[in-house]
Motif scaffolding. Structure first.
Motif, PDB file in Angstrom:
ATOM      1  N   MET A   1       1.212  -0.933   0.314  1.00  0.00           N
ATOM      2  CA  MET A   1       0.063   0.175   0.421  1.00  0.00           C
ATOM      3  C   MET A   1       1.019   1.001   0.213  1.00  0.00           C
ATOM      4  N   ILE A   2       0.909   1.819  -1.389  1.00  0.00           N
ATOM      5  CA  ILE A   2       1.458   3.347  -0.850  1.00  0.00           C
ATOM      6  C   ILE A   2       0.102   4.553  -1.258  1.00  0.00           C
ATOM      7  N   GLU A   3       1.054   5.727  -0.658  1.00  0.00           N
ATOM      8  CA  GLU A   3       0.471   7.430  -0.621  1.00  0.00           C
ATOM      9  C   GLU A   3       0.655   7.662  -2.444  1.00  0.00           C
ATOM     10  N   VAL A   4      -0.164   8.537  -2.791  1.00  0.00           N
ATOM     11  CA  VAL A   4       0.313   8.910  -4.461  1.00  0.00           C
ATOM     12  C   VAL A   4      -0.826  10.192  -4.373  1.00  0.00           C
ATOM     13  N   ASP A   5       0.003  11.459  -5.164  1.00  0.00           N
ATOM     14  CA  ASP A   5      -0.998  11.942  -5.863  1.00  0.00           C
ATOM     15  C   ASP A   5      -1.121  11.852  -7.269  1.00  0.00           C
ATOM     16  N   ILE A   6      -2.547  12.409  -7.403  1.00  0.00           N
ATOM     17  CA  ILE A   6      -2.941  11.769  -8.791  1.00  0.00           C
ATOM     18  C   ILE A   6      -2.426  12.728  -9.545  1.00  0.00           C
ATOM     19  N   TYR A   7      -1.694  12.702 -10.461  1.00  0.00           N
ATOM     20  CA  TYR A   7      -1.472  14.253 -11.542  1.00  0.00           C
ATOM     21  C   TYR A   7      -2.607  13.856 -12.878  1.00  0.00           C
ATOM     22  N   GLU A   8      -2.865  12.693 -13.412  1.00  0.00           N
ATOM     23  CA  GLU A   8      -3.169  12.753 -14.810  1.00  0.00           C
ATOM     24  C   GLU A   8      -4.901  11.807 -14.844  1.00  0.00           C
ATOM     25  N   ALA A   9      -5.671  12.137 -15.195  1.00  0.00           N
ATOM     26  CA  ALA A   9      -6.980  11.161 -15.445  1.00  0.00           C
ATOM     27  C   ALA A   9      -7.201  10.726 -16.957  1.00  0.00           C
ATOM     28  N   GLY A  10      -7.066   9.951 -17.149  1.00  0.00           N
ATOM     29  CA  GLY A  10      -8.132   8.645 -18.400  1.00  0.00           C
ATOM     30  C   GLY A  10      -8.786   8.110 -18.397  1.00  0.00           C
ATOM     31  N   LYS A  11      -9.257   7.523 -19.595  1.00  0.00           N
ATOM     32  CA  LYS A  11     -10.815   7.152 -19.322  1.00  0.00           C
ATOM     33  C   LYS A  11     -10.986   6.185 -18.480  1.00  0.00           C
ATOM     34  N   HIS A  12     -10.268   5.336 -18.699  1.00  0.00           N
ATOM     35  CA  HIS A  12      -9.859   3.808 -17.944  1.00  0.00           C
ATOM     36  C   HIS A  12      -8.539   3.829 -16.312  1.00  0.00           C
ATOM     37  N   PHE A  13      -8.524   5.333 -16.732  1.00  0.00           N
ATOM     38  CA  PHE A  13      -6.974   4.427 -15.136  1.00  0.00           C
ATOM     39  C   PHE A  13      -6.739   5.774 -14.956  1.00  0.00           C
ATOM     40  N   LEU A  14      -6.317   6.420 -13.506  1.00  0.00           N
ATOM     41  CA  LEU A  14      -5.790   7.357 -13.092  1.00  0.00           C
ATOM     42  C   LEU A  14      -4.207   7.794 -13.177  1.00  0.00           C
ATOM     43  N   LYS A  15      -3.249   8.466 -12.877  1.00  0.00           N
ATOM     44  CA  LYS A  15      -2.179   8.270 -12.579  1.00  0.00           C
ATOM     45  C   LYS A  15      -1.438   8.839 -11.647  1.00  0.00           C
ATOM     46  N   GLY A  16      -0.826   8.130 -10.249  1.00  0.00           N
ATOM     47  CA  GLY A  16      -0.545   8.968  -9.213  1.00  0.00           C
ATOM     48  C   GLY A  16       1.163   8.505  -9.050  1.00  0.00           C
ATOM     49  N   ARG A  17       0.999  10.043  -8.193  1.00  0.00           N
ATOM     50  CA  ARG A  17       2.906  10.180  -8.465  1.00  0.00           C
ATOM     51  C   ARG A  17       3.151   9.995  -7.055  1.00  0.00           C
ATOM     52  N   PRO A  18       4.394   8.675  -6.442  1.00  0.00           N
ATOM     53  CA  PRO A  18       4.258   8.580  -4.810  1.00  0.00           C
ATOM     54  C   PRO A  18       4.555   9.781  -3.931  1.00  0.00           C
ATOM     55  N   VAL A  19       4.301   9.747  -3.022  1.00  0.00           N
ATOM     56  CA  VAL A  19       4.699  11.101  -2.338  1.00  0.00           C
ATOM     57  C   VAL A  19       5.581  10.185  -1.629  1.00  0.00           C
ATOM     58  N   GLU A  20       6.646  11.065  -1.545  1.00  0.00           N
ATOM     59  CA  GLU A  20       7.913  11.054  -1.077  1.00  0.00           C
ATOM     60  C   GLU A  20       7.928  10.523   0.410  1.00  0.00           C
ATOM     61  N   GLU A  21       7.350  11.362   1.098  1.00  0.00           N
ATOM     62  CA  GLU A  21       7.483  11.400   2.561  1.00  0.00           C
ATOM     63  C   GLU A  21       7.260  10.215   2.930  1.00  0.00           C
ATOM     64  N   SER A  22       6.138   9.674   1.885  1.00  0.00           N
ATOM     65  CA  SER A  22       5.762   8.430   3.197  1.00  0.00           C
ATOM     66  C   SER A  22       6.330   7.253   2.402  1.00  0.00           C
ATOM     67  N   LYS A  23       6.047   5.796   3.703  1.00  0.00           N
ATOM     68  CA  LYS A  23       6.915   4.983   2.907  1.00  0.00           C
ATOM     69  C   LYS A  23       5.945   4.127   2.892  1.00  0.00           C
ATOM     70  N   PRO A  24       6.299   3.294   1.894  1.00  0.00           N
ATOM     71  CA  PRO A  24       4.964   1.975   1.156  1.00  0.00           C
ATOM     72  C   PRO A  24       4.835   0.860   2.738  1.00  0.00           C
ATOM     73  N   PHE A  25       4.077   0.460   2.758  1.00  0.00           N
ATOM     74  CA  PHE A  25       2.881   0.040   4.311  1.00  0.00           C
ATOM     75  C   PHE A  25       2.587  -1.685   3.358  1.00  0.00           C
ATOM     76  N   THR A  26       3.502  -2.992   4.015  1.00  0.00           N
ATOM     77  CA  THR A  26       3.426  -4.296   3.857  1.00  0.00           C
ATOM     78  C   THR A  26       2.493  -4.645   4.264  1.00  0.00           C
ATOM     79  N   PRO A  27       1.285  -4.761   4.047  1.00  0.00           N
ATOM     80  CA  PRO A  27       0.025  -5.058   4.857  1.00  0.00           C
ATOM     81  C   PRO A  27       0.024  -6.761   5.008  1.00  0.00           C
ATOM     82  N   SER A  28       0.592  -7.668   4.322  1.00  0.00           N
ATOM     83  CA  SER A  28       0.948  -9.223   4.265  1.00  0.00           C
ATOM     84  C   SER A  28       2.016  -9.227   5.489  1.00  0.00           C
TER      85      SER A  28
END
Length: 557
Positions: free
Chosen positions: A464-491
């Motif tokens: 699980m990561i935190e992103v800022d959405i910077y682009e939207a298409g018909k079927h998708f969004l694009k996200g830029r990872p937040v630098e100060e946020s660390k990926p979280f491992t749920p497993s």
């Protein structure tokens, strides 16, 4: 009586006549003797070692699936059992010795692809085993003659069928399984699965006039809640971080065993670790109406995607009646409006059939108006195809050019709006689960199960990561990872990688594999490492043990 010999001969060599050569003559004669040597047979240094290539379990297998998540689930079970039995699974059809083709009977094109693949395999002299809804519903089709067939209720015996097909034998397992007169479902939930995987089974109480799948899959058969909960626990212990619960009609779960879908879901969410997610599959309107309050609460749960697939098929009551869908358009509107009000941002996906027999222009325009009103972000548009043996195939058909034109109009309407533009600039938590088709991004999903493309970094996968959405298409969004946020491992464990087998630790303990039947999901073949899909609507059944695999475990890692 005179003696035969005048003197006693002490040695046979003393018997020399006067005509015999003297020793000197013998010695001189040797000088002119040329010895003749016998040629030794040359050893072939490049001699091929002849081995028995028909020993089952030594071949390479390619698997192909068409259709729904249920078929993909069957495919993954097949692959898991075959891999554990010693067969090598491959993504390259050309290098395979045997093809397992898992079919879909929903639409004509899917069956056409299936039939063409059989023809291609035979041209390449590949052995073939067929599975899925097509051979189950129509096993006597000409193009299936001489082929080994695995029925949808026999998937736990895939190893046996493939073993016989490798030897050149034709085996057909199509029987219905029952226990005390009660119909049983598909594979056991504790069988091996080829990871990354989908575990998806089936149930349906409807009898839609256009549906061929019901002929093959049969009626509802629900797994007990405890079986599903235990399988979910095992999956999370193996590193799974996303579970799909799906079937032909998930909302019908439990009606045959005295329980219901919300009861199952509340038990499952207790087992989902923080950061992992549960996705619900297709639910027809009739069986979700009575659970709307509970379903809204469940969809709002932080570890459940706010997503629901509710197929409408048509906005015309007369068409719905001809389809025998068992609801009216107001029922569908009630489901959508209630969930949109109680679950902010919820994603409602739906299906529509264009050109069903008897559909008038007025009927079609009602469907167009429904799409204009709700602007469904995920819409599956299907041109009607009459399937042999269904009541709809005998109805008066809409002309082909009209069906095609209506499909085109609806598609143009769907592509006229962008459902995700309002999310640009929003910060979201997303779960990274797979790789994009073009292999340029990792694919993640936000709380609403919207597809978010993120940079392809190995440390993101399954997290699980935190992103800022910077682009939207018909079927998708694009996200830029937040630098100060660390990926979280749920497993709680390292996720199983592509090609690994779920449940293997249990098998090692018992040193034997359980026989089952599965195929590789196409999404999984793209590198998804964290999804596990299962359908609640099948009873487990006893499975015979197959061969010992303790000496083959290293080949699976």
């Amino acid at each position: 009586m005179p003696s035969a010999c005048e003197s006693l001969i002490e040695d046979i060599e003393d018997m020399v006549s006067s005509n015999d050569p003297t020793p000197q003559e013998r010695q001189s004669a040797r000088k002119s003797i040329i010895p003749r040597f016998r040629k030794k047979r040359e050893q072939q240094t490049n001699e091929e070692i002849n081995t028995d290539s028909l020993i089952p379990g030594t071949q390479t297998i390619w698997m192909k699936t068409w259709g729904c998540s249920h078929n993909n689930s069957d495919g993954e079970y097949m692959a898991g059992q075959l891999a554990a039995s010693g067969y090598k699974m491959t993504d390259d059809a050309a290098e395979a010795d045997l093809w397992v083709l898992n079919s879909c009977t929903v639409k004509n094109p899917a069956e056409d692809h299936f039939r063409n693949s059989i023809k291609k395999a035979q041209e390449q002299q590949k052995k073939v085993v067929v599975a899925g809804c097509v051979p189950q519903a129509q096993p006597r089709m000409d193009y299936l003659k001489g082929l080994s067939i695995i029925g949808v209720q026999q998937i736990d015996r895939v190893v046996e069928v493939v073993d016989e097909a490798v030897k050149g034998h034709s085996v057909r397992l199509l029987g219905q399984k029952k226990d005390g007169g009660r119909r049983l479902g598909g594979a056991r939930l504790d069988l091996l699965i080829f990871f990354p995987c989908c575990l998806c089974l089936f149930s349906c109480l409807n009898a839609c006039t256009y549906c061929k799948t019901k002929h093959a899959r049969g009626d509802l058969a629900s797994y007990p809640i405890e079986e599903l909960v235990e399988r979910a626990k095992q999956s999370f212990q193996e590193g799974v971080c996303e579970i799909w619960l799906t079937s032909e009609d998930t909302g019908a779960y439990g009606r045959d065993i005295g329980t219901d879908l919300p009861t199952l879901l509340w038990r499952l969410v207790e087992e989902i670790p923080e950061g992992a997610m549960l996705r619900l599959g297709m639910t027809n309107p009739p069986y979700i109406l009575e659970h709307l309050e509970e379903m809204a609460k469940i969809l709002n749960h932080p570890r459940v995607y706010a997503f629901l697939h509710v197929p409408v098929q048509s906005a015309s009551d007369s068409v719905l009646m001809d389809m025998k869908r068992e609801y009216c358009i107001d029922d569908f509107r009630k489901v959508v409006d209630f969930l949109k009000e109680r679950v902010p941002g919820v994603t409602i996906a739906t299906d529509i059939i264009c050109g069903f027999p008897g559909e008038t222009e007025e009927d079609f325009q009602e469907t167009m108006e429904l799409v204009r009103h709700y602007k469904f972000p995920s819409l599956f548009i299907n041109q009607f195809y009459p399937r042999p043996g269904t009541p709809a195939a005998k109805m008066e058909q809409v002309p082909a050019h009209v069906k095609k034109q209506r499909t085109k109009e609806l598609s143009q309407l769907f592509h006229s709006y962008n459902p995700y533009d309002h999310e640009v600039g929003v910060r979201q938590h997303v779960l990274v689960t797979e790789e994009s088709f073009d292999a340029q991004f990792h694919v993640a999903h936000n709380k609403y199960y919207e597809q978010v493309l993120v940079p392809k970094r190995s440390e993101f996968k399954g997290k699980m990561i935190e992103v800022d959405i910077y682009e939207a298409g018909k079927h998708f969004l694009k996200g830029r990872p937040v630098e100060e946020s660390k990926p979280f491992t749920p497993s709680i464990a390292e996720p199983l990688q592509k090609g690994q087998v779920s449940g293997l630790s249990q098998v090692i303990t018992h040193t034997c594999a359980l026989s089952a039947f599965h195929q590789i999901n196409e999404k999984c073949a793209r590198g998804c490492v964290s999804r596990h899909i299962f359908n609640p609507c099948l009873f487990p059944r006893p499975v015979k043990t197959q061969q010992c695999i303790k000496h083959k475990i290293s080949n699976l890692r």
